[in-house]
Motif scaffolding. Sequence first.
Motif, PDB file in Angstrom:
ATOM      1  N   LEU A 116      10.096  41.043  48.208  1.00 20.25           N
ATOM      2  CA  LEU A 116      11.384  41.510  48.746  1.00 20.25           C
ATOM      3  C   LEU A 116      12.353  40.123  48.748  1.00 20.25           C
ATOM      4  CD1 LEU A 116      10.659  43.723  51.517  1.00 20.25           C
ATOM      5  CD2 LEU A 116      11.386  44.214  49.480  1.00 20.25           C
ATOM      6  N   VAL A 117      11.896  39.140  49.078  1.00 22.71           N
ATOM      7  CA  VAL A 117      12.644  37.812  48.987  1.00 22.71           C
ATOM      8  C   VAL A 117      13.059  37.426  47.692  1.00 22.71           C
ATOM      9  CG1 VAL A 117      12.369  35.030  49.259  1.00 22.71           C
ATOM     10  CG2 VAL A 117      11.413  36.719  51.125  1.00 22.71           C
ATOM     11  N   ALA A 118      12.133  37.581  46.571  1.00 23.70           N
ATOM     12  CA  ALA A 118      12.400  37.291  45.098  1.00 23.70           C
ATOM     13  C   ALA A 118      13.382  38.121  44.744  1.00 23.70           C
ATOM     14  CB  ALA A 118      11.163  37.386  44.129  1.00 23.70           C
ATOM     15  N   MET A 119      13.441  39.439  44.968  1.00 23.62           N
ATOM     16  CA  MET A 119      14.370  40.359  44.475  1.00 23.62           C
ATOM     17  C   MET A 119      15.917  40.176  45.105  1.00 23.62           C
ATOM     18  SD  MET A 119      12.884  42.178  42.324  1.00 23.62           S
ATOM     19  CE  MET A 119      11.897  40.772  42.034  1.00 23.62           C
ATOM     20  N   VAL A 120      15.815  39.450  46.322  1.00 22.79           N
ATOM     21  CA  VAL A 120      17.190  39.113  46.888  1.00 22.79           C
ATOM     22  C   VAL A 120      17.827  37.898  46.300  1.00 22.79           C
ATOM     23  CG1 VAL A 120      18.369  38.386  48.942  1.00 22.79           C
ATOM     24  CG2 VAL A 120      16.788  40.143  49.271  1.00 22.79           C
ATOM     25  N   LEU A 121      16.747  36.916  45.919  1.00 23.33           N
ATOM     26  CA  LEU A 121      17.126  35.746  45.452  1.00 23.33           C
ATOM     27  C   LEU A 121      17.428  35.834  43.900  1.00 23.33           C
ATOM     28  CD1 LEU A 121      14.896  33.303  47.176  1.00 23.33           C
ATOM     29  CD2 LEU A 121      17.099  33.709  47.805  1.00 23.33           C
ATOM     30  N   HIS A 122      16.858  36.654  43.193  1.00 22.59           N
ATOM     31  CA  HIS A 122      16.851  36.776  41.725  1.00 22.59           C
ATOM     32  C   HIS A 122      17.074  38.360  41.366  1.00 22.59           C
ATOM     33  CE1 HIS A 122      15.022  32.713  41.406  1.00 22.59           C
ATOM     34  NE2 HIS A 122      14.396  33.154  42.529  1.00 22.59           N
ATOM     35  N   GLU A 177       4.204  37.340  38.784  1.00 25.22           N
ATOM     36  CA  GLU A 177       4.952  36.137  39.117  1.00 25.22           C
ATOM     37  C   GLU A 177       4.852  35.810  40.518  1.00 25.22           C
ATOM     38  OE1 GLU A 177       7.885  33.043  37.979  1.00 25.22           O
ATOM     39  OE2 GLU A 177       5.599  33.562  37.600  1.00 25.22           O
ATOM     40  N   ILE A 178       4.980  37.109  41.426  1.00 27.59           N
ATOM     41  CA  ILE A 178       4.909  37.030  42.674  1.00 27.59           C
ATOM     42  C   ILE A 178       3.739  36.144  43.323  1.00 27.59           C
ATOM     43  CG2 ILE A 178       4.577  38.226  44.826  1.00 27.59           C
ATOM     44  CD1 ILE A 178       7.386  38.292  43.953  1.00 27.59           C
ATOM     45  N   LEU A 179       2.496  36.770  42.680  1.00 24.76           N
ATOM     46  CA  LEU A 179       1.394  36.037  42.923  1.00 24.76           C
ATOM     47  C   LEU A 179       1.246  34.294  42.721  1.00 24.76           C
ATOM     48  CD1 LEU A 179      -1.276  38.547  41.739  1.00 24.76           C
ATOM     49  CD2 LEU A 179      -0.705  37.965  44.028  1.00 24.76           C
ATOM     50  N   ARG A 180       1.985  33.903  41.496  1.00 20.67           N
ATOM     51  CA  ARG A 180       1.978  32.662  41.046  1.00 20.67           C
ATOM     52  C   ARG A 180       3.067  32.093  41.847  1.00 20.67           C
ATOM     53  NH1 ARG A 180       4.991  28.909  38.862  1.00 20.67           N
ATOM     54  NH2 ARG A 180       6.577  30.283  39.069  1.00 20.67           N
ATOM     55  N   TRP A 181       4.134  32.531  42.276  1.00 19.34           N
ATOM     56  CA  TRP A 181       5.476  31.853  42.568  1.00 19.34           C
ATOM     57  C   TRP A 181       5.261  31.425  44.147  1.00 19.34           C
ATOM     58  CZ3 TRP A 181       9.424  34.163  45.770  1.00 19.34           C
ATOM     59  CH2 TRP A 181      10.823  33.512  45.742  1.00 19.34           C
ATOM     60  N   ARG A 182       4.766  32.405  44.812  1.00 22.95           N
ATOM     61  CA  ARG A 182       4.498  32.249  46.185  1.00 22.95           C
ATOM     62  C   ARG A 182       3.177  32.806  46.701  1.00 22.95           C
ATOM     63  NH1 ARG A 182       7.737  29.434  45.441  1.00 22.95           N
ATOM     64  NH2 ARG A 182       9.795  28.918  46.320  1.00 22.95           N
ATOM     65  N   MET A 204      10.416  33.510  37.387  1.00 22.09           N
ATOM     66  CA  MET A 204      10.673  33.906  36.117  1.00 22.09           C
ATOM     67  C   MET A 204       9.591  34.861  35.501  1.00 22.09           C
ATOM     68  SD  MET A 204      11.779  31.321  32.983  1.00 22.09           S
ATOM     69  CE  MET A 204      10.064  30.603  32.774  1.00 22.09           C
ATOM     70  N   PRO A 205       9.868  36.131  35.867  1.00 23.91           N
ATOM     71  CA  PRO A 205       8.559  37.174  35.267  1.00 23.91           C
ATOM     72  C   PRO A 205       8.555  37.188  33.826  1.00 23.91           C
ATOM     73  CG  PRO A 205       9.871  38.118  36.888  1.00 23.91           C
ATOM     74  CD  PRO A 205      10.689  36.882  36.452  1.00 23.91           C
ATOM     75  N   GLU A 206       9.501  36.720  32.886  1.00 23.26           N
ATOM     76  CA  GLU A 206       9.261  36.740  31.591  1.00 23.26           C
ATOM     77  C   GLU A 206       8.354  36.120  30.877  1.00 23.26           C
ATOM     78  OE1 GLU A 206      13.638  37.666  32.775  1.00 23.26           O
ATOM     79  OE2 GLU A 206      12.063  36.409  33.384  1.00 23.26           O
ATOM     80  N   ARG A 207       7.827  34.869  31.961  1.00 21.10           N
ATOM     81  CA  ARG A 207       6.532  34.006  31.405  1.00 21.10           C
ATOM     82  C   ARG A 207       5.472  34.771  31.027  1.00 21.10           C
ATOM     83  NH1 ARG A 207       6.685  29.700  34.097  1.00 21.10           N
ATOM     84  NH2 ARG A 207       8.209  30.326  35.843  1.00 21.10           N
ATOM     85  N   PHE A 208       5.331  35.948  31.915  1.00 21.33           N
ATOM     86  CA  PHE A 208       4.029  36.682  31.698  1.00 21.33           C
ATOM     87  C   PHE A 208       3.981  37.664  30.578  1.00 21.33           C
ATOM     88  CE2 PHE A 208       3.281  34.970  35.966  1.00 21.33           C
ATOM     89  CZ  PHE A 208       2.166  34.287  35.680  1.00 21.33           C
ATOM     90  N   LEU A 209       5.183  37.810  30.065  1.00 17.73           N
ATOM     91  CA  LEU A 209       5.162  38.548  28.801  1.00 17.73           C
ATOM     92  C   LEU A 209       4.696  38.014  27.539  1.00 17.73           C
ATOM     93  CD1 LEU A 209       8.957  40.023  29.313  1.00 17.73           C
ATOM     94  CD2 LEU A 209       6.795  41.166  29.697  1.00 17.73           C
ATOM     95  N   ASP A 210       4.465  36.583  27.546  1.00 20.04           N
ATOM     96  CA  ASP A 210       3.763  36.020  26.640  1.00 20.04           C
ATOM     97  C   ASP A 210       2.455  35.948  27.015  1.00 20.04           C
ATOM     98  OD1 ASP A 210       2.791  34.111  24.783  1.00 20.04           O
ATOM     99  OD2 ASP A 210       4.230  32.485  25.440  1.00 20.04           O
ATOM    100  N   ASP A 227      -3.024  34.447  33.474  1.00 22.94           N
ATOM    101  CA  ASP A 227      -2.892  35.085  34.553  1.00 22.94           C
ATOM    102  C   ASP A 227      -3.086  34.254  35.847  1.00 22.94           C
ATOM    103  OD1 ASP A 227      -2.233  37.418  33.450  1.00 22.94           O
ATOM    104  OD2 ASP A 227      -3.888  38.304  33.450  1.00 22.94           O
ATOM    105  N   PRO A 228      -2.503  34.587  36.919  1.00 21.17           N
ATOM    106  CA  PRO A 228      -2.344  33.493  38.209  1.00 21.17           C
ATOM    107  C   PRO A 228      -3.838  33.856  38.963  1.00 21.17           C
ATOM    108  CG  PRO A 228      -1.187  35.586  38.665  1.00 21.17           C
ATOM    109  CD  PRO A 228      -1.494  35.619  37.141  1.00 21.17           C
ATOM    110  N   GLU A 229      -4.899  33.585  38.197  1.00 19.82           N
ATOM    111  CA  GLU A 229      -6.269  34.051  38.815  1.00 19.82           C
ATOM    112  C   GLU A 229      -6.590  33.126  40.017  1.00 19.82           C
ATOM    113  OE1 GLU A 229      -8.699  36.131  38.212  1.00 19.82           O
ATOM    114  OE2 GLU A 229      -7.193  37.479  37.232  1.00 19.82           O
ATOM    115  N   ALA A 230      -6.034  31.923  39.985  1.00 21.88           N
ATOM    116  CA  ALA A 230      -6.097  30.998  41.227  1.00 21.88           C
ATOM    117  C   ALA A 230      -5.722  31.677  42.654  1.00 21.88           C
ATOM    118  CB  ALA A 230      -5.815  29.687  41.093  1.00 21.88           C
ATOM    119  N   ALA A 231      -4.881  32.614  42.560  1.00 24.70           N
ATOM    120  CA  ALA A 231      -4.261  33.046  43.567  1.00 24.70           C
ATOM    121  C   ALA A 231      -5.486  33.929  44.377  1.00 24.70           C
ATOM    122  CB  ALA A 231      -3.140  34.148  43.334  1.00 24.70           C
ATOM    123  N   PHE A 232      -6.693  34.125  43.677  1.00 26.86           N
ATOM    124  CA  PHE A 232      -7.922  34.959  44.503  1.00 26.86           C
ATOM    125  C   PHE A 232      -8.953  34.121  44.613  1.00 26.86           C
ATOM    126  CE2 PHE A 232      -5.351  38.189  41.983  1.00 26.86           C
ATOM    127  CZ  PHE A 232      -5.034  39.052  43.150  1.00 26.86           C
TER     128      PHE A 232
END
Length: 498
Positions: free
Chosen positions: A320-326, A364-369, A418-424, A429-434
């Motif tokens: 929700l924070v990301a959608m407001v900011l971006h 990108e949510i998992l990676r960014w925050r 920047m979600p676009e990064r994961f289209l590449d 993937d942000p596996e470290a989040a787990f």
Amino acid sequence: MAQLWLHLNFFDIAAGLCILTLVLFVSRRMRSQQFHLRFPPGPKRLPLVGNLFDLPQSHEWRTYRKWAQDYGWDVLHCDVFGSHLLVVNSAAAAEDLFDKRASLYSDRPQMRALNEILGFDWELAFMRFGDGWRRLRAQFHTHFQPAAAVRYRVTEARAVHDLLRRLHDSPDEFMQHLKHMSGEIFMSIGYGIQVESHNDPFVNTADKALQALAVAGSPRGLILDLLPFLNYMPAWFPGAGFKAERKNWHNHIAEMANAPFERVREAVANGNGEVNIAATILQQGRQQDSAVAERLARQLPASMYLAGMDTIVSSLASFLVAMVLHPEAQRKAQQELDVVLLGKRLPTFDDQAELPYVSAVAKEILRWRPAVPMGLPHSVVADDTYKGHYIPAGTTILGNVWAILHDEDVYTNPDVFMPERFLDPSTPDPEAAFGFGKRKCPGRFMATDTLFIAIASILATFDITPSGGDPEFLDRYTSGIISYPLPFKCSLHPRSKV
């Protein structure tokens, strides 16, 4: 004569203490220079207290990354009264230690605040490495491997649809609605319990237990592992005050693990239990070891709930924070959804392949925050060396998840959402989040499913906009094991009158 004896006795004691201190110093010095090796770099240590006054008290992930940059080394060493702490700040080092040397780096420290003081010792994530952990982990794998996790998608979608109705009726209470959704999923899957629409006692109890977890997992809790003598000091002693708060939470923690389990056990005994994880384990135990099965049936759903509820809520709040900011990212995701759904239905899991940008938003949510920015502490079971540096047995090691997922050599402009990064497809993937190695979250497949369907459904249904004030103030977070956005406001407007 008595005064002379007292003087000599004091002199003997003082001399003995000096000799003991010298022996300990020399012994430690010899160990640290084993094979002429030194500890990994880090802040300069003071005599006796080491780096006690250097340890960050909040947002430690940023401080540790700065230290890594300052010292030009991705594994940092701190020392507090002789207890060693390492912080791993790169994916390469995390793989070298947690994955390739899993037999040495898969234990947990004592975690006194969580396990001994508050009684979270039944939680898989906090258990020491051993047979009990292996049995529980094997059950987790049975119920949450990718093929098994697919079974829970119906429950996840149903809970998300309930979330949408709640957001429509009272959008200002979005944080409570996210907690209710998460509780609805885990209570249904774990215990077959359908939570009440408002003020559910199981959800409320879990929320209080999670508040305790947040405090115990902060630097205040870590200090009890680095300075174990504080565990034996009275509550008024500096640094030991955490013990005084125990009675405020202990009953909630025990009730979280026991109350829903007792309901399931009674239902199974009466032959009328619904299909759920706790009931399945209990029924299997009739043909095997019933005592072991009962312990596993008590531990597994509660561990799943504790580990999953807060992380999912934190990630969706960050969404929700990301959608407001971006807002530009929100528009791109909604355009993709509109092409696939034609404004006629809600998204399903079958749509995921046709929604690459929405999936990228979730990643990108998992990676960014990341919800667990410093991961959970590991412990070394035997002396080791790494790139010419000495790591003694018993060292506590933290994997700096936030630093790893903000590595500019891996993720361009890492501080930018920047979600676009994961289209590449070359972007990892942000596996470290787990987490890392053998201690990686076994419920990650279910978690990513829930995150995707919730994000897709909210974006298909609502426009998310600022709600007064400076939107930049939304991007402020708590410290501790689970990091949450500080209380914030946003507006959710239905995109359709239907």
